[in-house]
Enzyme design. Structure first.
Site, PDB file in Angstrom:
ATOM      1  N   ASN A 144       4.515  -5.295   0.392  1.00  0.00           N
ATOM      2  CA  ASN A 144       4.334  -4.320  -1.235  1.00  0.00           C
ATOM      3  C   ASN A 144       5.943  -4.877  -1.806  1.00  0.00           C
ATOM      4  OD1 ASN A 144       6.236  -2.889   0.757  1.00  0.00           O
ATOM      5  ND2 ASN A 144       5.822  -1.297  -0.190  1.00  0.00           N
ATOM      6  N   PRO A 168       5.582 -11.814   8.568  1.00  0.00           N
ATOM      7  CA  PRO A 168       5.722 -11.244   7.446  1.00  0.00           C
ATOM      8  C   PRO A 168       4.204 -10.474   7.444  1.00  0.00           C
ATOM      9  CG  PRO A 168       5.147 -13.639   7.533  1.00  0.00           C
ATOM     10  CD  PRO A 168       6.002 -13.167   8.648  1.00  0.00           C
ATOM     11  N   GLY A 220       7.025  -0.590   7.396  1.00  0.00           N
ATOM     12  CA  GLY A 220       5.786  -0.097   6.966  1.00  0.00           C
ATOM     13  C   GLY A 220       5.504   0.916   7.379  1.00  0.00           C
ATOM     14  N   GLU A 242      11.833   1.763   8.804  1.00  0.00           N
ATOM     15  CA  GLU A 242      12.332   2.353   7.187  1.00  0.00           C
ATOM     16  C   GLU A 242      10.446   2.251   6.991  1.00  0.00           C
ATOM     17  OE1 GLU A 242      10.850   2.801   3.628  1.00  0.00           O
ATOM     18  OE2 GLU A 242      11.351   0.431   3.725  1.00  0.00           O
ATOM     19  N   CYS A 276       7.148   3.251  -1.261  1.00  0.00           N
ATOM     20  CA  CYS A 276       7.221   3.735   0.192  1.00  0.00           C
ATOM     21  C   CYS A 276       7.750   5.204  -0.763  1.00  0.00           C
ATOM     22  CB  CYS A 276       8.234   3.134   1.077  1.00  0.00           C
ATOM     23  SG  CYS A 276       9.284   3.146   0.656  1.00  0.00           S
ATOM     24  N   GLU A 453      19.443   0.622   5.078  1.00  0.00           N
ATOM     25  CA  GLU A 453      19.879  -0.965   4.848  1.00  0.00           C
ATOM     26  C   GLU A 453      20.158  -0.123   2.923  1.00  0.00           C
ATOM     27  OE1 GLU A 453      15.255  -2.728   6.295  1.00  0.00           O
ATOM     28  OE2 GLU A 453      14.925  -1.992   4.223  1.00  0.00           O
TER      29      GLU A 453
END
Length: 473
Positions: A144, A168, A220, A242, A276, A453
Protein backbone atom coordinates in the site's frame (compact mmCIF):
# COMPACT_ATOMS: atom_id res chain seq x y z
CA UNK A 1 15.40 -8.83 -11.01
CA UNK A 2 16.80 -9.00 -7.48
CA UNK A 3 19.86 -7.50 -5.81
CA UNK A 4 22.38 -9.44 -3.71
CA UNK A 5 25.85 -8.39 -2.61
CA UNK A 6 25.94 -5.36 -4.89
CA UNK A 7 24.84 -7.21 -8.04
CA UNK A 8 21.61 -7.31 -10.03
CA UNK A 9 20.70 -10.92 -10.73
CA UNK A 10 18.28 -12.71 -13.04
CA UNK A 11 16.63 -16.12 -12.90
CA UNK A 12 14.27 -18.26 -14.94
CA UNK A 13 11.53 -17.77 -12.35
CA UNK A 14 9.35 -14.83 -13.36
CA UNK A 15 6.74 -12.56 -11.80
CA UNK A 16 4.24 -10.54 -13.80
CA UNK A 17 3.44 -7.12 -12.35
CA UNK A 18 -0.01 -5.85 -13.30
CA UNK A 19 -1.67 -2.47 -13.29
CA UNK A 20 -4.74 -2.66 -10.98
CA UNK A 21 -6.55 -0.12 -13.21
CA UNK A 22 -6.39 -2.09 -16.46
CA UNK A 23 -5.15 -5.51 -15.24
CA UNK A 24 -2.52 -5.31 -17.97
CA UNK A 25 1.00 -6.61 -17.36
CA UNK A 26 3.34 -3.64 -16.99
CA UNK A 27 6.54 -5.62 -16.41
CA UNK A 28 7.90 -9.13 -15.94
CA UNK A 29 10.76 -9.53 -13.48
CA UNK A 30 12.98 -12.30 -12.19
CA UNK A 31 12.30 -13.71 -8.74
CA UNK A 32 14.22 -15.79 -6.27
CA UNK A 33 13.56 -18.18 -3.39
CA UNK A 34 15.03 -19.81 -0.33
CA UNK A 35 18.54 -20.45 -1.68
CA UNK A 36 18.99 -16.92 -2.95
CA UNK A 37 17.71 -15.58 0.36
CA UNK A 38 20.37 -17.62 2.17
CA UNK A 39 22.96 -16.07 -0.14
CA UNK A 40 21.61 -12.60 0.63
CA UNK A 41 21.76 -13.25 4.37
CA UNK A 42 25.33 -14.47 4.03
CA UNK A 43 26.26 -11.33 2.08
CA UNK A 44 24.63 -9.10 4.70
CA UNK A 45 26.39 -11.00 7.48
CA UNK A 46 29.77 -10.52 5.87
CA UNK A 47 29.11 -6.85 5.10
CA UNK A 48 28.03 -6.21 8.69
CA UNK A 49 31.56 -6.94 9.90
CA UNK A 50 32.73 -3.79 8.14
CA UNK A 51 29.59 -1.65 8.06
CA UNK A 52 29.15 -1.71 11.85
CA UNK A 53 32.61 -0.14 12.21
CA UNK A 54 31.88 2.84 9.97
CA UNK A 55 31.36 6.19 11.62
CA UNK A 56 28.01 7.90 11.80
CA UNK A 57 29.33 10.52 9.38
CA UNK A 58 30.26 7.86 6.84
CA UNK A 59 26.85 6.20 7.01
CA UNK A 60 25.23 9.60 6.79
CA UNK A 61 27.03 10.38 3.55
CA UNK A 62 25.72 7.25 1.85
CA UNK A 63 22.17 8.10 2.91
CA UNK A 64 22.50 11.69 1.70
CA UNK A 65 23.81 10.46 -1.68
CA UNK A 66 20.73 8.22 -1.95
CA UNK A 67 18.50 11.17 -1.06
CA UNK A 68 20.03 13.22 -3.86
CA UNK A 69 19.42 10.49 -6.42
CA UNK A 70 15.84 9.92 -5.29
CA UNK A 71 15.09 13.62 -5.58
CA UNK A 72 16.45 13.62 -9.12
CA UNK A 73 14.29 10.58 -9.98
CA UNK A 74 11.20 11.63 -8.03
CA UNK A 75 8.88 11.85 -11.03
CA UNK A 76 9.88 8.40 -12.27
CA UNK A 77 9.41 6.93 -8.79
CA UNK A 78 5.93 8.43 -8.51
CA UNK A 79 4.92 7.07 -11.92
CA UNK A 80 6.01 3.58 -10.92
CA UNK A 81 4.03 3.73 -7.68
CA UNK A 82 0.86 4.74 -9.52
CA UNK A 83 1.31 2.12 -12.24
CA UNK A 84 1.73 -0.83 -9.90
CA UNK A 85 -0.33 0.38 -6.92
CA UNK A 86 -3.05 2.47 -8.56
CA UNK A 87 -3.03 5.47 -6.22
CA UNK A 88 -3.52 8.94 -7.76
CA UNK A 89 -0.30 10.50 -9.00
CA UNK A 90 -0.39 13.44 -6.53
CA UNK A 91 -0.59 10.93 -3.68
CA UNK A 92 2.28 8.95 -5.21
CA UNK A 93 4.36 12.13 -5.36
CA UNK A 94 3.59 12.73 -1.68
CA UNK A 95 4.75 9.20 -0.93
CA UNK A 96 8.03 9.81 -2.77
CA UNK A 97 8.57 12.94 -0.68
CA UNK A 98 7.83 10.96 2.48
CA UNK A 99 10.25 8.19 1.46
CA UNK A 100 13.00 10.72 0.81
CA UNK A 101 12.29 12.45 4.12
CA UNK A 102 12.96 9.25 6.07
CA UNK A 103 16.35 8.87 4.43
CA UNK A 104 17.07 12.54 5.02
CA UNK A 105 16.08 12.37 8.68
CA UNK A 106 18.11 9.26 9.48
CA UNK A 107 21.11 10.56 7.60
CA UNK A 108 21.23 13.12 10.40
CA UNK A 109 20.37 10.65 13.16
CA UNK A 110 23.28 8.42 12.16
CA UNK A 111 25.54 11.04 13.76
CA UNK A 112 23.55 11.16 17.01
CA UNK A 113 23.73 7.69 18.53
CA UNK A 114 24.71 8.35 22.12
CA UNK A 115 25.68 6.04 24.95
CA UNK A 116 25.59 6.87 28.66
CA UNK A 117 27.94 7.12 31.60
CA UNK A 118 26.26 5.82 34.76
CA UNK A 119 26.95 6.96 38.32
CA UNK A 120 29.15 4.32 39.90
CA UNK A 121 28.20 2.55 43.10
CA UNK A 122 31.86 1.91 43.98
CA UNK A 123 34.75 4.40 44.08
CA UNK A 124 37.01 2.23 41.97
CA UNK A 125 34.55 1.49 39.14
CA UNK A 126 33.41 3.30 36.00
CA UNK A 127 30.12 2.30 34.45
CA UNK A 128 28.86 2.98 30.96
CA UNK A 129 26.26 1.87 28.43
CA UNK A 130 27.33 1.51 24.80
CA UNK A 131 24.80 1.31 21.97
CA UNK A 132 25.64 -0.95 19.07
CA UNK A 133 23.81 -2.10 15.93
CA UNK A 134 21.68 -5.22 16.29
CA UNK A 135 23.13 -6.92 13.22
CA UNK A 136 21.59 -8.27 10.03
CA UNK A 137 17.94 -7.19 9.69
CA UNK A 138 15.23 -8.89 7.67
CA UNK A 139 12.56 -6.47 6.44
CA UNK A 140 9.22 -7.30 4.85
CA UNK A 141 7.22 -4.41 3.39
CA UNK A 142 3.63 -4.03 2.09
CA UNK A 143 2.09 -2.96 -1.20
CA UNK A 144 0.00 0.00 0.00
CA UNK A 145 3.03 2.29 0.44
CA UNK A 146 5.58 0.44 -1.68
CA UNK A 147 8.30 3.10 -1.49
CA UNK A 148 7.99 4.89 1.84
CA UNK A 149 7.65 1.67 3.85
CA UNK A 150 11.02 0.58 2.45
CA UNK A 151 12.91 3.69 3.43
CA UNK A 152 11.13 3.86 6.80
CA UNK A 153 12.80 0.54 7.63
CA UNK A 154 16.08 0.69 5.74
CA UNK A 155 17.03 4.27 6.67
CA UNK A 156 17.18 3.74 10.46
CA UNK A 157 18.76 0.31 10.00
CA UNK A 158 21.62 1.70 7.94
CA UNK A 159 21.96 4.74 10.19
CA UNK A 160 22.36 2.43 13.18
CA UNK A 161 25.05 0.35 11.44
CA UNK A 162 22.91 -2.66 10.51
CA UNK A 163 22.76 -4.43 7.16
CA UNK A 164 19.48 -5.42 5.51
CA UNK A 165 17.78 -8.12 3.48
CA UNK A 166 14.48 -6.74 2.24
CA UNK A 167 11.49 -8.51 0.73
CA UNK A 168 8.86 -6.22 -0.85
CA UNK A 169 5.27 -7.19 -1.63
CA UNK A 170 4.91 -9.21 -4.82
CA UNK A 171 2.16 -6.84 -6.02
CA UNK A 172 4.53 -3.85 -6.03
CA UNK A 173 8.16 -4.92 -6.56
CA UNK A 174 9.03 -2.24 -9.13
CA UNK A 175 9.14 0.55 -6.55
CA UNK A 176 11.61 -1.52 -4.52
CA UNK A 177 13.81 -2.12 -7.54
CA UNK A 178 13.92 1.61 -8.27
CA UNK A 179 14.92 2.59 -4.75
CA UNK A 180 17.60 -0.11 -4.68
CA UNK A 181 18.96 1.30 -7.93
CA UNK A 182 19.42 4.53 -6.00
CA UNK A 183 21.26 2.72 -3.19
CA UNK A 184 23.46 1.02 -5.77
CA UNK A 185 24.23 4.22 -7.68
CA UNK A 186 24.95 6.00 -4.39
CA UNK A 187 27.78 3.50 -3.83
CA UNK A 188 26.38 1.78 -0.74
CA UNK A 189 28.92 -1.01 -0.10
CA UNK A 190 28.23 -4.53 -1.33
CA UNK A 191 26.04 -6.62 0.94
CA UNK A 192 24.81 -3.72 3.06
CA UNK A 193 21.41 -3.70 1.32
CA UNK A 194 19.97 -6.74 -0.43
CA UNK A 195 16.67 -7.17 -2.26
CA UNK A 196 14.92 -10.52 -2.59
CA UNK A 197 11.67 -10.84 -4.56
CA UNK A 198 9.66 -14.04 -4.68
CA UNK A 199 7.38 -16.42 -2.75
CA UNK A 200 6.57 -14.95 0.64
CA UNK A 201 6.57 -18.27 2.46
CA UNK A 202 9.97 -19.40 1.14
CA UNK A 203 11.72 -16.09 1.74
CA UNK A 204 9.99 -15.44 5.06
CA UNK A 205 10.99 -18.85 6.40
CA UNK A 206 14.66 -18.13 5.71
CA UNK A 207 14.49 -14.71 7.34
CA UNK A 208 12.79 -16.02 10.48
CA UNK A 209 14.83 -19.21 10.89
CA UNK A 210 18.32 -17.89 10.20
CA UNK A 211 20.36 -17.27 13.36
CA UNK A 212 22.36 -14.68 11.41
CA UNK A 213 19.28 -12.46 11.07
CA UNK A 214 19.12 -10.72 14.44
CA UNK A 215 16.08 -8.53 13.80
CA UNK A 216 12.90 -8.87 11.78
CA UNK A 217 10.71 -5.90 10.91
CA UNK A 218 7.35 -6.34 9.19
CA UNK A 219 4.43 -4.20 8.09
CA UNK A 220 1.27 -6.05 7.14
CA UNK A 221 -1.67 -7.97 8.51
CA UNK A 222 -1.96 -9.09 12.12
CA UNK A 223 -2.45 -12.69 10.99
CA UNK A 224 0.85 -12.78 9.12
CA UNK A 225 2.61 -10.79 11.84
CA UNK A 226 1.69 -13.40 14.46
CA UNK A 227 3.08 -16.14 12.23
CA UNK A 228 6.36 -14.29 11.79
CA UNK A 229 6.72 -13.69 15.54
CA UNK A 230 6.13 -17.37 16.23
CA UNK A 231 8.60 -18.41 13.55
CA UNK A 232 11.22 -16.00 14.91
CA UNK A 233 10.98 -17.30 18.46
CA UNK A 234 13.45 -20.16 18.01
CA UNK A 235 16.29 -17.72 17.32
CA UNK A 236 15.05 -15.07 19.79
CA UNK A 237 15.24 -12.27 17.26
CA UNK A 238 14.39 -8.72 18.04
CA UNK A 239 11.10 -8.05 16.21
CA UNK A 240 9.04 -4.99 15.35
CA UNK A 241 5.58 -5.47 13.92
CA UNK A 242 3.35 -2.78 12.40
CA UNK A 243 0.09 -4.65 11.92
CA UNK A 244 -3.63 -4.13 11.34
CA UNK A 245 -5.87 -1.41 12.64
CA UNK A 246 -9.53 -0.57 13.18
CA UNK A 247 -9.48 3.15 13.84
CA UNK A 248 -12.44 4.86 15.54
CA UNK A 249 -13.24 8.42 14.45
CA UNK A 250 -15.23 10.11 17.21
CA UNK A 251 -17.18 13.34 16.66
CA UNK A 252 -18.65 14.98 19.77
CA UNK A 253 -21.62 17.32 19.76
CA UNK A 254 -19.39 20.39 20.19
CA UNK A 255 -17.10 19.54 17.26
CA UNK A 256 -16.65 21.64 14.15
CA UNK A 257 -18.74 19.46 11.83
CA UNK A 258 -17.26 20.77 8.58
CA UNK A 259 -13.75 20.16 9.90
CA UNK A 260 -14.74 16.65 10.94
CA UNK A 261 -16.18 15.90 7.49
CA UNK A 262 -12.99 17.02 5.76
CA UNK A 263 -11.01 14.94 8.22
CA UNK A 264 -12.93 11.81 7.24
CA UNK A 265 -12.32 12.56 3.58
CA UNK A 266 -8.58 12.54 4.27
CA UNK A 267 -8.47 9.69 6.76
CA UNK A 268 -10.91 7.36 4.99
CA UNK A 269 -10.60 7.83 1.25
CA UNK A 270 -6.93 8.63 0.65
CA UNK A 271 -5.18 5.65 -0.97
CA UNK A 272 -8.70 4.21 -1.49
CA UNK A 273 -8.87 3.53 2.24
CA UNK A 274 -5.99 1.06 1.95
CA UNK A 275 -4.05 2.41 4.91
CA UNK A 276 -3.57 0.81 8.31
CA UNK A 277 -4.46 4.05 10.11
CA UNK A 278 -7.52 4.75 7.94
CA UNK A 279 -10.78 5.49 9.70
CA UNK A 280 -12.80 2.28 10.06
CA UNK A 281 -15.62 3.31 12.40
CA UNK A 282 -17.13 6.81 12.35
CA UNK A 283 -18.92 7.59 15.63
CA UNK A 284 -21.07 10.75 15.45
CA UNK A 285 -22.89 12.05 18.52
CA UNK A 286 -26.61 11.41 18.17
CA UNK A 287 -27.45 15.12 18.22
CA UNK A 288 -25.32 15.96 15.19
CA UNK A 289 -25.25 12.63 13.35
CA UNK A 290 -27.85 13.57 10.70
CA UNK A 291 -26.18 16.84 9.74
CA UNK A 292 -22.74 15.23 9.71
CA UNK A 293 -23.88 12.27 7.59
CA UNK A 294 -25.58 14.48 5.02
CA UNK A 295 -22.47 16.60 4.59
CA UNK A 296 -20.21 13.53 4.45
CA UNK A 297 -22.39 11.84 1.83
CA UNK A 298 -22.39 14.99 -0.31
CA UNK A 299 -18.58 15.30 -0.19
CA UNK A 300 -18.10 11.59 -0.85
CA UNK A 301 -20.29 11.71 -3.96
CA UNK A 302 -18.03 14.44 -5.37
CA UNK A 303 -14.95 12.21 -5.43
CA UNK A 304 -13.65 11.31 -8.87
CA UNK A 305 -12.88 7.62 -9.39
CA UNK A 306 -10.42 6.47 -12.03
CA UNK A 307 -6.88 5.98 -13.25
CA UNK A 308 -4.36 7.57 -10.91
CA UNK A 309 -2.45 8.92 -13.91
CA UNK A 310 -5.45 11.00 -15.00
CA UNK A 311 -5.57 14.54 -13.67
CA UNK A 312 -8.21 15.12 -11.02
CA UNK A 313 -8.55 11.51 -9.90
CA UNK A 314 -9.27 11.27 -6.17
CA UNK A 315 -9.78 7.54 -5.71
CA UNK A 316 -8.01 4.75 -7.54
CA UNK A 317 -8.60 0.99 -7.63
CA UNK A 318 -8.26 -1.56 -4.88
CA UNK A 319 -5.21 -3.76 -5.08
CA UNK A 320 -6.87 -7.05 -6.13
CA UNK A 321 -10.06 -9.09 -6.55
CA UNK A 322 -10.00 -10.29 -2.95
CA UNK A 323 -10.07 -6.71 -1.66
CA UNK A 324 -12.99 -5.92 -3.97
CA UNK A 325 -14.93 -8.94 -2.71
CA UNK A 326 -14.35 -7.86 0.89
CA UNK A 327 -15.96 -4.48 0.13
CA UNK A 328 -18.98 -6.16 -1.44
CA UNK A 329 -19.35 -8.54 1.49
CA UNK A 330 -19.15 -5.80 4.11
CA UNK A 331 -21.75 -3.63 2.40
CA UNK A 332 -24.10 -6.58 1.82
CA UNK A 333 -23.83 -7.63 5.47
CA UNK A 334 -24.46 -4.07 6.68
CA UNK A 335 -27.51 -3.62 4.44
CA UNK A 336 -28.98 -6.92 5.63
CA UNK A 337 -28.68 -5.55 9.16
CA UNK A 338 -30.56 -2.35 8.25
CA UNK A 339 -27.73 -0.02 7.30
CA UNK A 340 -28.65 2.66 4.77
CA UNK A 341 -26.35 3.35 1.83
CA UNK A 342 -26.31 7.13 1.34
CA UNK A 343 -23.29 7.28 -1.00
CA UNK A 344 -21.69 4.67 -3.24
CA UNK A 345 -22.09 1.07 -2.17
CA UNK A 346 -21.36 -0.67 -5.45
CA UNK A 347 -18.59 -1.98 -7.66
CA UNK A 348 -17.62 0.82 -10.01
CA UNK A 349 -17.44 -0.03 -13.72
CA UNK A 350 -14.63 2.17 -14.99
CA UNK A 351 -14.99 2.67 -18.74
CA UNK A 352 -11.23 2.96 -19.29
CA UNK A 353 -10.17 -0.18 -17.45
CA UNK A 354 -11.35 -3.45 -15.97
CA UNK A 355 -9.66 -3.05 -12.60
CA UNK A 356 -10.81 -3.40 -9.03
CA UNK A 357 -12.87 -0.28 -8.41
CA UNK A 358 -15.39 0.23 -5.60
CA UNK A 359 -17.37 3.40 -5.08
CA UNK A 360 -16.48 5.54 -2.06
CA UNK A 361 -19.27 4.58 0.30
CA UNK A 362 -21.08 6.02 3.32
CA UNK A 363 -23.32 3.79 5.44
CA UNK A 364 -25.80 5.16 7.97
CA UNK A 365 -27.35 3.35 10.94
CA UNK A 366 -24.26 1.18 11.41
CA UNK A 367 -24.46 -1.11 14.43
CA UNK A 368 -21.95 -3.07 16.45
CA UNK A 369 -23.24 -6.45 15.21
CA UNK A 370 -22.14 -5.75 11.63
CA UNK A 371 -19.02 -7.36 10.21
CA UNK A 372 -17.64 -3.92 9.36
CA UNK A 373 -17.70 -3.01 13.07
CA UNK A 374 -14.94 -5.53 13.84
CA UNK A 375 -13.29 -6.57 10.54
CA UNK A 376 -10.64 -4.23 9.15
CA UNK A 377 -12.07 -2.71 5.98
CA UNK A 378 -8.97 -1.60 4.04
CA UNK A 379 -11.15 0.06 1.47
CA UNK A 380 -13.35 3.12 0.77
CA UNK A 381 -16.30 2.43 3.10
CA UNK A 382 -17.22 4.76 5.97
CA UNK A 383 -19.87 3.32 8.32
CA UNK A 384 -21.48 5.93 10.59
CA UNK A 385 -22.46 4.83 14.10
CA UNK A 386 -24.10 7.03 16.74
CA UNK A 387 -23.42 7.43 20.46
CA UNK A 388 -24.67 9.52 23.37
CA UNK A 389 -22.16 9.67 26.22
CA UNK A 390 -18.42 9.99 26.63
CA UNK A 391 -18.25 6.88 28.80
CA UNK A 392 -20.16 4.87 26.21
CA UNK A 393 -17.96 5.88 23.30
CA UNK A 394 -14.72 5.17 25.15
CA UNK A 395 -15.87 1.62 25.81
CA UNK A 396 -17.09 1.06 22.25
CA UNK A 397 -14.02 2.60 20.64
CA UNK A 398 -11.74 0.37 22.71
CA UNK A 399 -13.77 -2.79 22.05
CA UNK A 400 -11.38 -4.11 19.42
CA UNK A 401 -8.30 -6.31 19.34
CA UNK A 402 -6.54 -3.55 17.44
CA UNK A 403 -4.86 -0.48 18.88
CA UNK A 404 -3.12 1.46 16.13
CA UNK A 405 -4.81 4.84 15.54
CA UNK A 406 -7.84 6.74 16.84
CA UNK A 407 -9.31 10.16 16.06
CA UNK A 408 -11.41 12.51 18.18
CA UNK A 409 -13.10 15.79 17.30
CA UNK A 410 -14.10 18.18 20.09
CA UNK A 411 -13.60 21.83 21.09
CA UNK A 412 -13.48 20.86 24.78
CA UNK A 413 -9.85 20.78 25.91
CA UNK A 414 -10.58 18.71 28.99
CA UNK A 415 -12.50 16.15 26.98
CA UNK A 416 -9.69 15.97 24.43
CA UNK A 417 -7.19 15.25 27.20
CA UNK A 418 -9.44 12.57 28.69
CA UNK A 419 -9.81 10.89 25.30
CA UNK A 420 -6.04 11.03 24.84
CA UNK A 421 -5.62 9.11 28.09
CA UNK A 422 -8.51 6.67 27.73
CA UNK A 423 -8.32 5.59 24.10
CA UNK A 424 -6.24 2.40 23.85
CA UNK A 425 -4.35 3.23 20.68
CA UNK A 426 -0.74 4.01 19.87
CA UNK A 427 -1.56 7.09 17.77
CA UNK A 428 -4.20 9.67 18.69
CA UNK A 429 -5.34 12.54 16.48
CA UNK A 430 -7.31 15.23 18.33
CA UNK A 431 -9.02 17.35 15.64
CA UNK A 432 -6.25 16.03 13.38
CA UNK A 433 -6.90 13.39 10.67
CA UNK A 434 -3.24 13.25 9.59
CA UNK A 435 -1.15 12.98 12.76
CA UNK A 436 1.80 11.10 11.23
CA UNK A 437 5.13 12.94 11.11
CA UNK A 438 8.64 11.61 10.61
CA UNK A 439 9.98 12.70 14.01
CA UNK A 440 7.23 10.95 16.01
CA UNK A 441 6.85 7.27 16.93
CA UNK A 442 4.56 5.28 14.63
CA UNK A 443 3.17 2.02 15.96
CA UNK A 444 0.32 0.38 17.79
CA UNK A 445 -0.56 -1.54 20.91
CA UNK A 446 -2.58 -4.71 21.51
CA UNK A 447 -2.78 -6.76 18.29
CA UNK A 448 -1.71 -3.83 16.14
CA UNK A 449 1.89 -4.72 16.81
CA UNK A 450 5.02 -3.97 18.77
CA UNK A 451 7.92 -1.58 18.36
CA UNK A 452 7.99 1.86 16.77
CA UNK A 453 9.06 3.47 13.52
CA UNK A 454 10.00 7.12 13.05
CA UNK A 455 12.18 9.62 14.88
CA UNK A 456 14.68 8.59 17.51
CA UNK A 457 12.24 5.86 18.54
CA UNK A 458 12.64 4.08 15.21
CA UNK A 459 16.43 4.23 15.47
CA UNK A 460 16.36 2.55 18.88
CA UNK A 461 14.71 -0.49 17.32
CA UNK A 462 17.97 -1.22 15.46
CA UNK A 463 20.26 -0.76 18.44
CA UNK A 464 21.02 -2.79 21.52
CA UNK A 465 22.59 -1.69 24.77
CA UNK A 466 25.83 -3.15 26.08
CA UNK A 467 26.68 -2.46 29.71
CA UNK A 468 30.39 -2.07 30.54
CA UNK A 469 31.82 -2.02 34.05
CA UNK A 470 35.50 -1.06 34.43
CA UNK A 471 37.31 -1.88 37.67
CA UNK A 472 40.05 0.72 38.09
CA UNK A 473 42.86 -1.19 39.76
Amino acid sequence: MYYINGEWLESEKKLEVTNPVTLEVIDTISTCGAEETKTAIAAATEAFKTWKKTTGNERSEYLFKTVKLMRERADELAQIITLENGKPLPDAKNEVRSAISYLDWYAEEAKRIYGEVLPASHRDKSLMVVKQPVGVCGAITPWNFPLSMITRKIAPALAAGCTVVLKPANQTPLSAIKVFECFHDAGVPKGVVNLVIGPSQDIGKELTSSPDVRKLTFTGSTRVGKMLVRDSADTMKKVSMELGGHAPYIIFEDADIDLAVEGVMLSKFKNTGQTCISTNRVYAHKSIAKEFAEKLAKRTAELKIGDGLEEGTDVGPLINESALQTMKNQVEDAVKKNAEVVAGGRVYNYDKGSGYFFEPTVLLNATDDMVIATEETFGPIAPVFTFETEEEIIERANSTLYGLAAYCYTKNLGRGLRMMRELEFGIIGINDPTPIVIQAPFGGIKESGMGKEGGKFGLEEYLEEKFVSIYEN
